[in-house]
Motif scaffolding. Structure first.
Motif, PDB file in Angstrom:
ATOM      1  N   GLY A 183       0.810  -1.218   0.000  1.00 52.22           N
ATOM      2  CA  GLY A 183       0.000   0.000   0.000  1.00 52.22           C
ATOM      3  C   GLY A 183       0.839   1.262   0.000  1.00 52.22           C
ATOM      4  N   ARG A 184       2.151   1.097  -0.104  1.00 55.94           N
ATOM      5  CA  ARG A 184       3.055   2.244  -0.160  1.00 55.94           C
ATOM      6  C   ARG A 184       3.785   2.204  -1.493  1.00 55.94           C
ATOM      7  N   SER A 185       4.241   3.361  -1.928  1.00 54.02           N
ATOM      8  CA  SER A 185       5.000   3.428  -3.184  1.00 54.02           C
ATOM      9  C   SER A 185       6.290   4.178  -2.940  1.00 54.02           C
ATOM     10  N   MET A 186       7.199   4.003  -3.893  1.00 50.44           N
ATOM     11  CA  MET A 186       8.507   4.657  -3.812  1.00 50.44           C
ATOM     12  C   MET A 186       8.669   5.529  -5.052  1.00 50.44           C
ATOM     13  N   LEU A 187       8.988   6.799  -4.826  1.00 49.36           N
ATOM     14  CA  LEU A 187       9.265   7.701  -5.962  1.00 49.36           C
ATOM     15  C   LEU A 187      10.780   7.881  -6.047  1.00 49.36           C
ATOM     16  N   VAL A 188      11.321   7.752  -7.260  1.00 52.97           N
ATOM     17  CA  VAL A 188      12.768   7.911  -7.439  1.00 52.97           C
ATOM     18  C   VAL A 188      13.060   8.884  -8.579  1.00 52.97           C
ATOM     19  N   CYS A 189      14.063   9.712  -8.382  1.00 52.07           N
ATOM     20  CA  CYS A 189      14.477  10.649  -9.428  1.00 52.07           C
ATOM     21  C   CYS A 189      15.868  11.187  -9.070  1.00 52.07           C
ATOM     22  N   GLN A 209       7.268   9.366   6.684  1.00 59.23           N
ATOM     23  CA  GLN A 209       7.938   9.311   5.383  1.00 59.23           C
ATOM     24  C   GLN A 209       9.330   8.685   5.553  1.00 59.23           C
ATOM     25  N   THR A 210       9.790   8.006   4.540  1.00 60.06           N
ATOM     26  CA  THR A 210      11.175   7.532   4.529  1.00 60.06           C
ATOM     27  C   THR A 210      11.858   8.188   3.340  1.00 60.06           C
ATOM     28  N   LEU A 211      12.985   8.830   3.606  1.00 64.15           N
ATOM     29  CA  LEU A 211      13.728   9.528   2.551  1.00 64.15           C
ATOM     30  C   LEU A 211      15.111   8.909   2.448  1.00 64.15           C
ATOM     31  N   ALA A 212      15.515   8.568   1.237  1.00 62.69           N
ATOM     32  CA  ALA A 212      16.887   8.099   1.038  1.00 62.69           C
ATOM     33  C   ALA A 212      17.564   9.022   0.045  1.00 62.69           C
ATOM     34  N   VAL A 213      18.841   9.264   0.279  1.00 60.50           N
ATOM     35  CA  VAL A 213      19.652  10.100  -0.612  1.00 60.50           C
ATOM     36  C   VAL A 213      20.830   9.230  -1.038  1.00 60.50           C
ATOM     37  N   LEU A 214      20.888   8.904  -2.330  1.00 61.63           N
ATOM     38  CA  LEU A 214      21.957   8.040  -2.833  1.00 61.63           C
ATOM     39  C   LEU A 214      22.923   8.884  -3.647  1.00 61.63           C
ATOM     40  N   ILE A 223      17.152  10.763  -5.308  1.00 61.39           N
ATOM     41  CA  ILE A 223      16.278  11.035  -4.169  1.00 61.39           C
ATOM     42  C   ILE A 223      15.167   9.981  -4.186  1.00 61.39           C
ATOM     43  N   VAL A 224      14.992   9.311  -3.058  1.00 56.67           N
ATOM     44  CA  VAL A 224      14.044   8.205  -2.971  1.00 56.67           C
ATOM     45  C   VAL A 224      13.059   8.514  -1.844  1.00 56.67           C
ATOM     46  N   VAL A 225      11.792   8.608  -2.174  1.00 54.53           N
ATOM     47  CA  VAL A 225      10.773   8.943  -1.167  1.00 54.53           C
ATOM     48  C   VAL A 225       9.781   7.800  -1.077  1.00 54.53           C
ATOM     49  N   THR A 226       9.527   7.313   0.134  1.00 55.78           N
ATOM     50  CA  THR A 226       8.527   6.259   0.323  1.00 55.78           C
ATOM     51  C   THR A 226       7.372   6.816   1.155  1.00 55.78           C
ATOM     52  N   HIS A 251      13.010  17.538   3.074  1.00 60.07           N
ATOM     53  CA  HIS A 251      14.363  17.230   3.577  1.00 60.07           C
ATOM     54  C   HIS A 251      14.803  18.195   4.673  1.00 60.07           C
ATOM     55  N   LYS A 252      13.912  19.102   5.059  1.00 60.68           N
ATOM     56  CA  LYS A 252      14.131  20.045   6.175  1.00 60.68           C
ATOM     57  C   LYS A 252      15.473  20.769   6.035  1.00 60.68           C
ATOM     58  N   GLY A 253      15.784  21.146   4.826  1.00 58.87           N
ATOM     59  CA  GLY A 253      16.967  21.982   4.596  1.00 58.87           C
ATOM     60  C   GLY A 253      18.289  21.243   4.667  1.00 58.87           C
ATOM     61  N   ARG A 254      18.285  19.941   4.908  1.00 55.58           N
ATOM     62  CA  ARG A 254      19.556  19.203   5.040  1.00 55.58           C
ATOM     63  C   ARG A 254      20.388  19.251   3.774  1.00 55.58           C
TER      64      ARG A 254
END
Ligand SMILES: Cc1cc2nc3c(=O)[nH]c(=O)nc-3n(C[C@H](O)[C@H](O)[C@H](O)COP(=O)(O)OP(=O)(O)OC[C@H]3O[C@@H](n4cnc5c(N)ncnc54)[C@H](O)[C@@H]3O)c2cc1C
Length: 386
Positions: A183-189, A209-214, A223-226, A251-254
């Motif tokens: 029921g969750r999706s991941m957006l990548v760009c 939210q889960t945020l990944a920065v690769l 940028i990966v947002v779940t 990303h709260k300015g990080r």
């Protein structure tokens, strides 16, 4: 067509890697894919940046695909950091032997697909059939017949199934699978940003939210947002400026100001675990065997392990369809995949839950991980070797 030794269903990264690993073995292989040839020869960017472990890099080198990757778009992954909500605690994973090495490398999925395709295309012992819609398999005296639609068919002693986590061939073989639609999706760009990433990946389990920065090139990351699926649909539908503003805010300015530099892609999250990875005359590899949650970035690494493991056993056997050979592959891959699959699902569940006990457990886990050096070492090893 003359009877083949092996028919492979699906020319995704796993099917291609298996075919590349079997090339030159003296066996005749037919690779059957529903996509057109052009989509394999020149695959489009699909947003996925694959975090390859050192073991996967070695496998890609062994099958001759590593040197076919574009060197100017292969990025080192020096370390990975895990953050939990607003907590100042950080859990860092570094390569064994200090920060001088790398956990692995980040390479876009379409580059991997292209390189593996180049490796098998035109080989004497490989027949590639593309644009095959609605193929189906039937058992025969010698193994399997794959009907290609119309009157065409391929006969083979061994059927290797690599047709994705939604495998229809798995169903045709009567093999069940646990399938969890989350029921969750991941957006990548890809996005550029002001701050330096230092080639360190960040996984931030924030509330809701889960945020990944690769880390990719200078000032550029994947940028990966779940999020819940409707939220991802909303982000996909936004115009670029609004999307950039929302990602900068999330990303709260990080990272400073974020700017979109690629297309956006969304993937609904579905995990699968096949009840069998092999049976009489057939084997499952890649996502058709184990469809991992992407949060720990192990799906293709495991898929490559399955492709290389099966190829190694087949090359060493007198009878490629012998049940003991296929069962040995199955046992080995189940042992490798089960701990990662179980741990990944537990992490994904824990970080998708917003109850107070779940938040406390997340904090405790981070504390434990920071102070328990053996546990951290174990994860670092898994990150580099899986
Ligand atoms: C957002 C995201 C990020 C990821 N990041 C990572 C990462 O960092 N590290 C990592 O290791 N993994 C990662 N993964 C996982 C990785 O992308 C997959 O594990 C990998 O693509 C699986 O390869 P595969 O060949 O098994 O399946 P697929 O890539 O799904 O390919 C299956 C192929 O079979 C073909 N096919 C399907 N049905 C048929 C049919 N009936 N007949 C003929 N052909 C058929 C399809 O057209 C396709 O070409 C990520 C996944 C996602 C979604």
């Amino acid at each position: 067509m003359n009877p083949q030794d092996i028919a492979v269903i699906g020319a995704g990264p796993a099917g291609l890697a298996f075919t590349a690993a079997m090339q030159g073995s003296g066996l005749k292989i037919t690779l059957i894919e529903r996509l057109p040839r052009a989509a394999l020869a020149d695959p489009a960017f699909d947003g996925r940046e694959i975090a390859l472990t050192q073991r996967s890099i070695a496998t890609l080198k062994a099958v001759g695909a590593w040197d076919l990757l574009p060197a100017d778009d292969v990025w080192p992954l020096r370390a990975a950091k895990v953050l939990n909500g607003a907590s100042p605690l950080t859990l860092t994973f570094e390569p064994e032997g200090g920060a001088a090495g790398a956990l692995g490398a980040l390479v876009a999925n379409h580059h991997i697909r292209r390189a593996l395709f180049q490796r098998v295309d035109g080989a004497d012992d490989v027949t590639l059939l593309t644009d095959v819609a609605g193929a189906s398999a039937q058992r025969t005296d010698i193994g399997f017949r794959v009907d290609l639609g119309g009157d065409d068919a391929v006969e083979a002693r061994l059927l290797v199934v690599a047709d994705s986590r939604f495998s229809t061939f798995r169903d045709q073989l009567g093999v069940g699978a646990d399938m969890n639609r989350l029921g969750r999706s991941m957006l990548v760009c890809r996005m550029t940003h002001d701050t330096d990433h230092g080639h360190v990946a960040t996984e931030w389990f924030d509330h809701g939210q889960t945020l990944a920065v690769l880390p990719l090139g200078p000032g550029c990351s994947s940028i990966v947002v779940t999020l819940a699926a409707p939220e991802i649909d909303r982000l996909m539908a936004m115009d670029e400026a609004a999307f950039e503003a929302e990602m900068t805010r999330r990303h709260k300015g990080r990272l400073g100001a974020l700017k979109l530099v690629s297309t956006r892609h969304a993937y609904p999250l579905v995990t699968t675990w096949s009840h069998h990875f092999a049976g009489p005359g057939f084997a499952l590899i890649g996502d058709a065997a184990v469809g991992m949650h992407p949060v720990t970035a192990h799906g293709f690494n495991l898929g490559l392990l399955s492709a290389a493991g099966l190829a190694r056993r087949l090359r060493a056997s007198r009878d490629i369809a012998a049940l003991n050979v296929l069962s040995a592959y199955e046992s080995e891959h189940r042992r490798a995949a089960l701990p990662l699959y179980t741990a990944t699902n537990a992490i994904a569940r824990l970080y998708a839950t917003e109850t107070t006990p779940a938040k406390l457990a997340r904090h405790a886990l981070l504390q434990l991980g920071r102070h328990a050096y053996p546990a951290r070492r174990l994860v670092s090893r898994a990150l580099t070797a899986a």
